[in-house]
Write a protein that holds these residues in place. Sequence first.
Motif, PDB file in Angstrom:
ATOM      1  N   LEU A  22     -85.397  77.073  58.055  1.00 23.67           N
ATOM      2  CA  LEU A  22     -86.794  76.801  57.642  1.00 23.67           C
ATOM      3  C   LEU A  22     -87.460  77.784  58.711  1.00 23.67           C
ATOM      4  O   LEU A  22     -88.975  77.580  58.437  1.00 23.67           O
ATOM      5  N   GLN A  23     -87.047  78.516  59.367  1.00 28.00           N
ATOM      6  CA  GLN A  23     -87.741  79.750  60.209  1.00 28.00           C
ATOM      7  C   GLN A  23     -87.057  80.873  60.319  1.00 28.00           C
ATOM      8  O   GLN A  23     -85.982  80.924  59.841  1.00 28.00           O
ATOM      9  N   ASP A  24     -87.706  81.876  60.619  1.00 28.68           N
ATOM     10  CA  ASP A  24     -87.003  83.122  60.636  1.00 28.68           C
ATOM     11  C   ASP A  24     -85.948  83.075  61.760  1.00 28.68           C
ATOM     12  O   ASP A  24     -86.253  82.976  62.893  1.00 28.68           O
ATOM     13  N   PRO A  25     -84.667  83.260  61.361  1.00 30.19           N
ATOM     14  CA  PRO A  25     -83.312  83.364  62.434  1.00 30.19           C
ATOM     15  C   PRO A  25     -83.535  84.286  63.530  1.00 30.19           C
ATOM     16  O   PRO A  25     -82.642  84.453  64.344  1.00 30.19           O
ATOM     17  N   THR A  26     -84.313  85.503  63.402  1.00 34.49           N
ATOM     18  CA  THR A  26     -84.120  86.706  64.125  1.00 34.49           C
ATOM     19  C   THR A  26     -84.038  86.438  65.633  1.00 34.49           C
ATOM     20  O   THR A  26     -83.277  87.044  66.294  1.00 34.49           O
ATOM     21  N   PRO A  27     -85.113  85.596  66.000  1.00 33.46           N
ATOM     22  CA  PRO A  27     -85.166  85.467  67.592  1.00 33.46           C
ATOM     23  C   PRO A  27     -83.877  84.751  67.826  1.00 33.46           C
ATOM     24  O   PRO A  27     -83.574  84.890  69.260  1.00 33.46           O
ATOM     25  N   LEU A  28     -83.047  84.169  67.372  1.00 32.17           N
ATOM     26  CA  LEU A  28     -81.651  83.669  67.641  1.00 32.17           C
ATOM     27  C   LEU A  28     -81.042  84.712  68.321  1.00 32.17           C
ATOM     28  O   LEU A  28     -80.085  84.357  69.343  1.00 32.17           O
ATOM     29  N   PHE A  29     -80.958  85.938  67.851  1.00 38.32           N
ATOM     30  CA  PHE A  29     -80.133  87.048  68.519  1.00 38.32           C
ATOM     31  C   PHE A  29     -80.494  87.344  69.799  1.00 38.32           C
ATOM     32  O   PHE A  29     -79.742  87.919  70.355  1.00 38.32           O
ATOM     33  N   GLN A  30     -81.617  86.839  70.431  1.00 34.65           N
ATOM     34  CA  GLN A  30     -81.926  87.131  71.659  1.00 34.65           C
ATOM     35  C   GLN A  30     -82.095  85.945  72.490  1.00 34.65           C
ATOM     36  O   GLN A  30     -82.386  85.951  73.642  1.00 34.65           O
ATOM     37  N   SER A  31     -81.391  84.939  71.779  1.00 33.67           N
ATOM     38  CA  SER A  31     -81.377  83.532  72.594  1.00 33.67           C
ATOM     39  C   SER A  31     -80.526  83.641  73.945  1.00 33.67           C
ATOM     40  O   SER A  31     -79.513  84.405  73.803  1.00 33.67           O
ATOM     41  N   ARG A  32     -80.617  82.878  74.873  1.00 35.81           N
ATOM     42  CA  ARG A  32     -79.714  82.848  76.044  1.00 35.81           C
ATOM     43  C   ARG A  32     -78.232  82.735  75.619  1.00 35.81           C
ATOM     44  O   ARG A  32     -77.500  83.359  76.017  1.00 35.81           O
ATOM     45  N   PRO A  33     -78.145  81.472  74.958  1.00 36.44           N
ATOM     46  CA  PRO A  33     -76.903  81.137  74.382  1.00 36.44           C
ATOM     47  C   PRO A  33     -76.032  82.246  73.853  1.00 36.44           C
ATOM     48  O   PRO A  33     -74.699  82.606  74.031  1.00 36.44           O
ATOM     49  N   PHE A  34     -76.661  83.054  73.014  1.00 40.39           N
ATOM     50  CA  PHE A  34     -75.975  84.098  72.185  1.00 40.39           C
ATOM     51  C   PHE A  34     -75.748  85.313  73.156  1.00 40.39           C
ATOM     52  O   PHE A  34     -74.569  86.097  73.033  1.00 40.39           O
ATOM     53  N   SER A  35     -76.840  85.614  73.794  1.00 34.66           N
ATOM     54  CA  SER A  35     -76.755  86.738  74.983  1.00 34.66           C
ATOM     55  C   SER A  35     -75.509  86.503  75.964  1.00 34.66           C
ATOM     56  O   SER A  35     -74.829  87.215  76.316  1.00 34.66           O
ATOM     57  N   LYS A  36     -75.340  85.248  76.260  1.00 36.62           N
ATOM     58  CA  LYS A  36     -74.374  84.518  77.462  1.00 36.62           C
ATOM     59  C   LYS A  36     -73.018  84.682  76.815  1.00 36.62           C
ATOM     60  O   LYS A  36     -71.789  85.085  77.447  1.00 36.62           O
ATOM     61  N   PHE A  37     -72.690  84.213  75.684  1.00 42.75           N
ATOM     62  CA  PHE A  37     -71.335  83.827  75.010  1.00 42.75           C
ATOM     63  C   PHE A  37     -71.053  84.565  74.059  1.00 42.75           C
ATOM     64  O   PHE A  37     -69.846  84.584  73.606  1.00 42.75           O
ATOM     65  N   GLY A  38     -71.993  85.263  73.264  1.00 42.88           N
ATOM     66  CA  GLY A  38     -71.547  85.991  72.310  1.00 42.88           C
ATOM     67  C   GLY A  38     -71.349  85.187  70.981  1.00 42.88           C
ATOM     68  O   GLY A  38     -70.897  85.910  70.115  1.00 42.88           O
ATOM     69  N   ALA A  39     -71.722  84.114  71.084  1.00 43.00           N
ATOM     70  CA  ALA A  39     -71.427  83.246  69.697  1.00 43.00           C
ATOM     71  C   ALA A  39     -72.430  81.947  69.947  1.00 43.00           C
ATOM     72  O   ALA A  39     -72.583  81.409  71.068  1.00 43.00           O
ATOM     73  N   VAL A  40     -72.842  81.577  68.672  1.00 44.64           N
ATOM     74  CA  VAL A  40     -73.437  80.303  68.610  1.00 44.64           C
ATOM     75  C   VAL A  40     -72.984  79.447  67.592  1.00 44.64           C
ATOM     76  O   VAL A  40     -72.808  80.145  66.356  1.00 44.64           O
ATOM     77  N   PHE A  41     -72.737  78.271  67.554  1.00 45.21           N
ATOM     78  CA  PHE A  41     -72.317  77.446  66.546  1.00 45.21           C
ATOM     79  C   PHE A  41     -73.036  76.129  66.563  1.00 45.21           C
ATOM     80  O   PHE A  41     -73.645  75.658  67.515  1.00 45.21           O
ATOM     81  N   TRP A  42     -73.287  75.584  65.333  1.00 48.00           N
ATOM     82  CA  TRP A  42     -73.901  74.472  65.299  1.00 48.00           C
ATOM     83  C   TRP A  42     -73.011  73.390  65.120  1.00 48.00           C
ATOM     84  O   TRP A  42     -72.132  73.265  64.381  1.00 48.00           O
ATOM     85  N   ARG A  43     -73.304  71.877  65.591  1.00 46.02           N
ATOM     86  CA  ARG A  43     -72.363  70.895  65.328  1.00 46.02           C
ATOM     87  C   ARG A  43     -72.540  70.516  63.976  1.00 46.02           C
ATOM     88  O   ARG A  43     -73.335  70.401  63.330  1.00 46.02           O
ATOM     89  N   GLY A  44     -71.208  69.836  63.438  1.00 42.64           N
ATOM     90  CA  GLY A  44     -70.943  69.200  62.373  1.00 42.64           C
ATOM     91  C   GLY A  44     -71.749  67.724  62.111  1.00 42.64           C
ATOM     92  O   GLY A  44     -72.163  67.169  63.035  1.00 42.64           O
ATOM     93  N   PRO A  45     -71.888  67.257  61.158  1.00 39.80           N
ATOM     94  CA  PRO A  45     -72.615  65.997  60.745  1.00 39.80           C
ATOM     95  C   PRO A  45     -71.820  64.780  61.047  1.00 39.80           C
ATOM     96  O   PRO A  45     -72.341  63.719  61.253  1.00 39.80           O
ATOM     97  N   HIS A  46     -70.527  64.990  61.326  1.00 44.05           N
ATOM     98  CA  HIS A  46     -69.536  63.687  61.677  1.00 44.05           C
ATOM     99  C   HIS A  46     -68.892  63.925  63.044  1.00 44.05           C
ATOM    100  O   HIS A  46     -68.564  64.887  63.554  1.00 44.05           O
ATOM    101  N   ASP A  47     -68.790  62.683  63.663  1.00 43.39           N
ATOM    102  CA  ASP A  47     -68.014  62.675  64.786  1.00 43.39           C
ATOM    103  C   ASP A  47     -66.641  62.027  64.679  1.00 43.39           C
ATOM    104  O   ASP A  47     -66.341  61.756  63.529  1.00 43.39           O
ATOM    105  N   ALA A  48     -66.094  61.873  65.713  1.00 44.41           N
ATOM    106  CA  ALA A  48     -64.447  61.273  65.590  1.00 44.41           C
ATOM    107  C   ALA A  48     -64.404  60.076  64.881  1.00 44.41           C
ATOM    108  O   ALA A  48     -63.210  59.704  64.326  1.00 44.41           O
TER     109      ALA A  48
END
Length: 107
Positions: free
Chosen positions: A29-55
Motif C-alpha cells: 500500500l506504500q512504496d517499500p523502498t524505505p524498508l531497505f534503510q530500516s533499522r531491523p534490516f540494517s541490523k539483521f540483514g533480514a525482515v520477515f512478517w508474521r503469518g495470520p495464524h498462531d499455534a
Amino acid sequence: RSLAQARVYAMALSTFTQFLYVDSDCISLQDPTPLFQSRPFSKFGAVFWRGPHDASSMLSGATAKPNHVMWQIIDVPYDASSELHTREIGAGVLMVDKRTCLDALEL
C-alpha cells in the motif's frame, strides 16, 4: 520440489544482494523502498512478517507447535507465552540481504 524451495534458490542465485520478495497475492500500500534503510534490516540483514495464524489455530503450520523438530535443531526451548514462538512467519513477503544471510538461504 515445491515453489517455496524454488523461491529460495532464486534468491540465493540472484545477482541482487538485497531484495524484497512479494508473493503475487500480496500488495504493497506504500512504496517499500524505505524498508531497505530500516533499522531491523540494517541490523539483521533480514525482515520477515508474521503469518495470520498462531499455534492454537488449526491452520497454523507445524513450526508454531511445541513438538516441532526445529526447536531441537536451533536449541531453543519452546516458550508458549512468547508470540515469537507461537506465531509463524508468513512466507508471502520477506526481505533478505545476501551479504548477511546467504548461509541461511543455503540451508
